[in-house]
Design an enzyme around this catalytic site. Structure first.
Site, mmCIF file in Angstrom:
data_model
loop_
_atom_site.group_PDB
_atom_site.id
_atom_site.type_symbol
_atom_site.label_atom_id
_atom_site.label_comp_id
_atom_site.label_asym_id
_atom_site.label_seq_id
_atom_site.Cartn_x
_atom_site.Cartn_y
_atom_site.Cartn_z
ATOM 1 N N ASP A 222 -11.820 -57.859 -27.022
ATOM 2 C CA ASP A 222 -11.546 -57.124 -25.804
ATOM 3 C C ASP A 222 -10.333 -57.766 -25.131
ATOM 4 O O ASP A 222 -10.251 -58.981 -25.009
ATOM 5 C CB ASP A 222 -12.783 -57.241 -24.896
ATOM 6 N N ASN B 139 -2.804 -51.831 -16.605
ATOM 7 C CA ASN B 139 -2.761 -50.419 -16.240
ATOM 8 C C ASN B 139 -2.393 -50.225 -14.779
ATOM 9 O O ASN B 139 -1.590 -49.355 -14.435
ATOM 10 C CB ASN B 139 -4.131 -49.768 -16.502
ATOM 11 N N ASP C 11 -0.987 -48.087 -22.734
ATOM 12 C CA ASP C 11 -1.130 -47.516 -24.074
ATOM 13 C C ASP C 11 -0.269 -48.277 -25.085
ATOM 14 O O ASP C 11 -0.684 -48.524 -26.210
ATOM 15 C CB ASP C 11 -0.727 -46.035 -24.068
ATOM 16 N N GLU D 198 -10.590 -50.848 -23.985
ATOM 17 C CA GLU D 198 -9.780 -51.880 -24.619
ATOM 18 C C GLU D 198 -10.629 -52.734 -25.549
ATOM 19 O O GLU D 198 -10.329 -53.892 -25.797
ATOM 20 C CB GLU D 198 -9.080 -52.731 -23.555
#
Lengths: 340, 109
Positions: free
Chosen positions: A210, A218, A227, A254
């Site tokens: 992760d 973000n 992304d 993620e």
């Protein structure tokens, strides 16, 4: 229960390769440059005549003297078009049609039955046996050519349909952003992989990873950059695994799972440590400039032998618990069972 | 009256390929000699199914090569084999043999 670890922590042999779900339907099943026709007739004159006619039209021709021989030829080399006489010794045209329809082939086989008679009963029997079309002998070359064109049209249509179906099937198990497998594939295939290694008493490693503080990426740089980071992260992970053996799935957000069949706990931990370093060591290049990213890794493994055989859910839960430990211990680290 | 050899028709189907026609006639004559031997043996054994099979094969190949008269004779022999009545078969086989000879002579020209 002394199964040898079948995989030592690998070097960077797989570097640079992106692990994506394989796209079927290329190479082996590609449309051949020339169409191959299998001509089946017990009479050498009929064989040579058809062969000459077909070769003149650019077909590749192979021949067989009866149904049994035809099946042997087909097993050795796939032929999408079969032109067969009806009455032959050993295995006649009807039996051949039935035998071909009764088996699985690379793709559809278009069957044309040649008959000396033109009675409705015969035609119906032939079509019933699996023939797509029939021709009455002696066959006029122009008619033969036209019927084969029809066959090619149908075969081309079938190929397009098959390729599209494969593509749809591929997309259904692919994560659209990163191109790796999705959660659905993981949940369907991890049990299968486990069943396979259990049969042989082999190990299987699972790494759950992760990205750390991904929400901040973000929030501060925007989702488009987020992304890009996910894609680069995937590339780095995928470059480190054995192609065709190990596989990677995005479980959501993620979070990713790396499945390492035939790899024991020590091997899996080594892979995870290498991945952790690979992510943290170099910033990710993005359109917003270089971004420093780290990831946490939870590792679990099905040990070799039979004593401990967790199912997919249990193994995922173990890896998840280790991932939680890695996060709790400060992130950017690898955690295995027993705090290793 | 059936023609012995519809040469033009066959040649047209072969797009005028004389070499191929010669090759096909050669293959046909060789194969037919074998088939006549097998027909003779089948007749001696009274094997109607074998007669039907060989005659059918001969009929088809002869038709494909424009040996019309021979094809007709072979069809009659095939019919006898199918019906299982071999009383007329020796005469029919004789006729097939004669027709094959005529074809050979015509085709050789």
């Amino acid at each position: 229960m002394s199964g040898q670890p079948t995989r030592v922590a690998a070097d960077g042999a797989g570097e640079g390769r992106v692990l994506t779900p394989p796209c079927h339907g290329d190479l082996q099943t590609a449309v051949p440059d020339a169409w191959t026709v299998l001509v089946v007739d017990d009479h050498p004159v009929a064989r040579r005549l058809l062969e000459a006619q077909l070769e003149r039209e650019g077909y590749l021709v192979i021949t067989a003297a009866n149904g049994r021989e035809a099946l042997e030829r087909l097993s050795g080399r796939f032929c999408p078009l079969v032109l067969t006489d009806w009455m032959m010794p050993e295995m006649d045209g009807l039996e051949l049609c039935r035998a071909i329809r009764g088996r699985e082939w690379d793709s559809y086989i278009y069957l044309i039955l040649l008959t000396a008679r033109d009675s409705l009963d015969d035609v119906l029997m032939g079509l019933e046996a699996g023939a797509d079309d029939y021709l009455v002998k002696p066959v006029h070359p122009m008619e033969l050519s036209a019927r084969l064109r029809t066959g090619r049209r149908i075969l081309a249509l079938e190929r397009t349909l098959r390729d599209r179906n494969r593509e749809i099937a591929r997309l259904a198990v692919t994560d659209p952003l990163t191109g790796v497998y999705n959660r659905r594939y993981l949940m369907e295939n991890l049990p299968r992989e486990l069943a396979r290694v259990r049969r042989y008493g082999h190990p299987l490693g699972l790494i759950m990873c992760d990205l750390d503080h991904f929400k901040e990426v973000n929030d501060t740089l925007g989702h488009a950059v987020g992304d890009e980071v996910l894609k680069e992260f995937t590339r780095r992970l995928a470059g480190q695994v054995r192609q065709g053996v190990d596989w990677l799935a995005r479980c959501g957000g993620e979070e990713f799972v790396l499945v390492l069949p035939e790899t024991d706990l020590a091997g899996s931990l080594a892979v995870a440590r290498r991945l952790r370093h690979l992510v943290a060591a170099t910033p990710f290049a993005t359109t917003a400039g270089p971004v420093r990213v780290t990831a946490s890794f939870g590792v679990a493994a099905r040990p070799p032998g039979e004593a401990d055989s967790p199912d997919a859910e249990a193994l995922l839960a173990r890896a998840d618990a280790c991932l939680y430990q890695a996060k709790a211990a400060g992130r950017n680290r690898v955690a295995g069972p027993g705090g290793r | 009256m059936a023609e012995i050899f519809r040469r033009h028709e066959v040649l047209e189907r072969l797009e005028g390929d004389e070499d191929l026609l010669r090759e096909l006639v050669d293959i046909f004559l060789t194969q037919s000699r074998v088939q006549l031997e097998e027909l003779t043996a089948a007749l001696a054994l009274g094997d109607a199914a074998a007669i039907r099979h060989q005659a059918h094969s001969l009929k088809g190949a002869a038709a494909g090569l424009g040996a019309e008269a021979l094809s007709h004779r072979a069809a009659q022999l095939e019919q006898a084999g199918r019906e299982g009545d071999l009383t007329a078969a020796p005469a029919l086989l004789q006729a097939v043999q004669e027709e094959l000879q005529r074809f050979q002579q015509t085709a050789a020209v």
